[in-house]
Write a protein that holds these residues in place. Structure first.
Motif, mmCIF file in Angstrom:
data_model
loop_
_atom_site.group_PDB
_atom_site.id
_atom_site.type_symbol
_atom_site.label_atom_id
_atom_site.label_comp_id
_atom_site.label_asym_id
_atom_site.label_seq_id
_atom_site.Cartn_x
_atom_site.Cartn_y
_atom_site.Cartn_z
ATOM 1 N N GLN A 10 0.850 -1.188 0.000
ATOM 2 C CA GLN A 10 0.000 0.000 0.000
ATOM 3 C C GLN A 10 0.892 1.246 0.000
ATOM 4 O OE1 GLN A 10 -3.406 -0.154 -0.224
ATOM 5 N NE2 GLN A 10 -3.182 -2.375 -0.400
ATOM 6 N N ILE A 11 0.923 1.951 -1.139
ATOM 7 C CA ILE A 11 1.797 3.106 -1.299
ATOM 8 C C ILE A 11 0.983 4.395 -1.180
ATOM 9 C CG2 ILE A 11 3.444 4.274 -2.821
ATOM 10 C CD1 ILE A 11 4.314 1.516 -1.765
ATOM 11 N N GLN A 21 11.188 3.736 0.191
ATOM 12 C CA GLN A 21 11.257 3.196 1.541
ATOM 13 C C GLN A 21 9.941 2.514 1.921
ATOM 14 O OE1 GLN A 21 14.165 3.347 3.558
ATOM 15 N NE2 GLN A 21 12.970 1.715 4.547
ATOM 16 N N GLN A 22 8.808 3.063 1.441
ATOM 17 C CA GLN A 22 7.508 2.400 1.673
ATOM 18 C C GLN A 22 7.489 1.023 1.018
ATOM 19 O OE1 GLN A 22 3.859 4.735 1.128
ATOM 20 N NE2 GLN A 22 5.129 6.608 1.019
ATOM 21 N N ILE A 23 8.045 0.945 -0.207
ATOM 22 C CA ILE A 23 8.098 -0.352 -0.897
ATOM 23 C C ILE A 23 8.975 -1.317 -0.117
ATOM 24 C CG2 ILE A 23 8.862 -1.527 -2.987
ATOM 25 C CD1 ILE A 23 8.214 1.079 -4.517
ATOM 26 N N ILE A 28 9.538 -6.029 3.545
ATOM 27 C CA ILE A 28 10.038 -6.577 4.819
ATOM 28 C C ILE A 28 8.872 -7.083 5.664
ATOM 29 C CG2 ILE A 28 11.119 -5.956 7.016
ATOM 30 C CD1 ILE A 28 12.962 -4.043 5.449
ATOM 31 N N ALA A 29 7.774 -6.318 5.697
ATOM 32 C CA ALA A 29 6.606 -6.728 6.492
ATOM 33 C C ALA A 29 6.041 -8.050 5.988
ATOM 34 C CB ALA A 29 5.529 -5.643 6.439
ATOM 35 N N GLY A 53 2.084 1.225 -9.707
ATOM 36 C CA GLY A 53 1.912 2.571 -10.247
ATOM 37 C C GLY A 53 2.986 3.559 -9.850
ATOM 38 N N VAL A 54 4.265 3.147 -9.898
ATOM 39 C CA VAL A 54 5.373 4.053 -9.590
ATOM 40 C C VAL A 54 6.424 3.949 -10.689
ATOM 41 C CG1 VAL A 54 5.007 3.855 -7.106
ATOM 42 C CG2 VAL A 54 6.631 2.322 -8.222
ATOM 43 N N ASN A 55 7.414 4.801 -10.622
ATOM 44 C CA ASN A 55 8.507 4.772 -11.578
ATOM 45 C C ASN A 55 9.396 3.551 -11.330
ATOM 46 O OD1 ASN A 55 11.398 5.531 -12.504
ATOM 47 N ND2 ASN A 55 10.103 7.075 -13.513
#
Length: 482
Positions: A10-11, A21-23, A28-29, A53-55
């Motif tokens: 979930q970004i 870092q969210q990715i 890791i989670a 949906g990111v670069n």
């Protein structure tokens, strides 16, 4: 990947934490939760970037950070994987603990556990699947699928089973077992065990008393007990259930049902004599209890003229009849049936609709076809001839290897012998010793519902070749003390 990554990661583009870092934190989670295990392949950076949906460069940055931290590892030209050895193992999130209540059911008895080597298995009396009419069944199955109107069979059928099969079974019961049963008085089930379960759940209320043969069929005891019945064991002798003692019980308390295997009693294989059959039916009508007749291997009777089922008698108003085609075809063909009063079958069928809307329509059609053209009857005659020979050989080899160590009666029919040892033995211990020598038997302690030790084994002979029978009994004789 099997799992949609957009639901895993979930970004939030408006978050203060960098997207890469969210990715990385999300991956890791998932690793800590155990959903991504060591060695799991991750999607390529382009695929993951498109999914969430990111670069692509953002995903590459996340992968590089995770690889540097030891969570991921890459293999040249193969891709990126969860590392085989993970960091911070002790910091993984603990899984939630189950805290709802549930019934912990006891397992039914089973044959010996699977072994790496080939075993000589004395089961509880199963047919030899090598004799099964598999080619005829396969051809019939294909013909059903090739019919022009095959699409009609792809929807839901009748909850009581395919009418064609119920008509064929009713005809067989009339001609072979003297039963005047209409197709509407039959419900097809996935084997006789399901028939027994549905019967128990249909007639038993919590606190009802059910009488059962002792020693007896453990899965039946457990099925009625789990339905809420108070179980009463009743002894068996060389003439079958001790019906005189049943009458004494009826005078003292209300009996809801009596479960019997009169044709070839399980496990002793004795046949209930006619006088006791008539007495049982008379008691049923007098005291108003159901007789649940489990006729699990009616076809195989060798020593004398086969007695007709209790359900065939003109006074059998309260008899519920359970049987199966599995002994005729093969155990894997799960086709059983229940016959009984119309109102009872209607109630049972409604319960069946709750737990299993219908059976295998195509298989039921195929079996019906084999019954109609006589293939099942021809197979039964061929198989009975083979089992008759093995029935005689069983006695011969018992005489050779267990004389002076055990007693047994030659059963009038069925596919197993009941062998009682002259010395006290623990059959669970004997089963372990035999397994080490390549022979599998079923411990009989679970059959004794009154707690009295049986010091006996039920030895199925039908699925063993003459060579296997001889070698198996030789090994059994070698471990039984004189």
């Amino acid at each position: 990947m099997l799992r949609p990554w957009k639901t895993m990661l979930q970004i939030n583009l408006e978050d203060d934490v960098a997207v890469y870092q969210q990715i990385a934190d999300g991956i890791i989670a998932e690793i800590k939760k155990g959903r991504l295990k060591p060695g799991t392949a991750l999607p390529g950076s382009r695929i993951l970037a498109a999914d969430i949906g990111v670069n692509r460069k953002t995903v590459v940055l996340a992968y590089e950070a995770l690889t540097a931290a030891g969570w991921l590892e890459s293999a040249h030209k193969k891709g990126t994987f969860v590392a085989a050895e993970l960091p911070e193992v002790k910091q993984r999130t603990a899984t939630a603990t189950v805290n709802f209540e549930f019934h912990a059911h006891d397992g039914f008895f089973a044959a010996a556990p699977a072994a790496k080597r080939k075993l000589i298995t004395f089961n509880d009396g199963l047919p030899d699947v090598r004799l099964a009419p598999l080619d005829e069944l396969a051809r019939s199955y294909r013909r059903i699928f090739q019919q022009k109107a095959r699409w009609r069979m792809m929807g839901y059928g009748h909850v009581q089973g395919e009418e064609r099969l119920r008509i064929a079974i009713a005809d067989m019961l009339a001609h072979k077992r003297g039963m005047n049963i209409q197709p509407g008085q039959l419900c097809i089930t996935r084997g006789s065990q399901m028939a027994l379960y549905l019967t128990a759940r249909t007639i038993i209320r919590t606190g009802d008393t059910v009488v059962m043969e002792c020693p007896g069929y453990f899965p039946a005891w457990q099925t009625f007990r789990d339905a809420g019945a108070d179980m009463l064991p009743l002894g068996v002798d060389e003439k079958g259930l001790k019906v005189d003692e049943l009458e004494s019980l009826c005078r003292r308390r209300r009996i809801k049902a009596v479960y019997v295997t009169p044709h070839h009693q399980f496990p002793t294989a004795v046949t209930m004599k006619m006088d006791r059959r008539l007495q049982l039916l008379a008691l049923s009508n007098k005291y108003g209890f159901a007789v649940i007749e489990d006729d699990y291997d009616h076809e195989y009777h060798f020593e004398s003229k086969s007695l007709l089922p209790l359900a065939s008698h003109e006074h059998a108003a309260n008899v519920i009849y359970i049987s199966s085609l599995s002994k005729l075809v093969a155990p894997a063909v799960r086709v059983g049936y229940v016959a009984g009063p119309p109102a009872f079958i209607e109630a049972l069928s409604k319960l069946r609709a709750i737990i299993d809307r219908q059976g295998d329509t195509i298989m039921e059609q195929a079996i019906a076809e084999l019954m109609e053209d006589g293939a099942i009857a021809r197979h039964a005659r061929r198989a009975a001839a083979v089992y008759r020979e093995r029935h005689a050989l069983m006695n011969q080899y018992l005489q050779q290897y267990l004389a002076g160590k055990a007693d047994w009666r030659i059963p009038e029919g069925g596919l197993a012998y009941w062998v009682t040892f002259l010395r006290k033995i623990n059959t669970e211990k004997i089963a372990r010793q035999l397994l080490d020598k390549g022979v599998a038997v079923i411990p009989t302690e679970p059959f004794a519902f009154d707690g009295k030790p049986l010091h006996a084994l039920r030895l199925g002979f039908a699925s063993l070749t003459p060579r296997e029978l001889k070698e198996g009994l030789r090994i059994i004789g070698s471990v039984i003390p004189s």
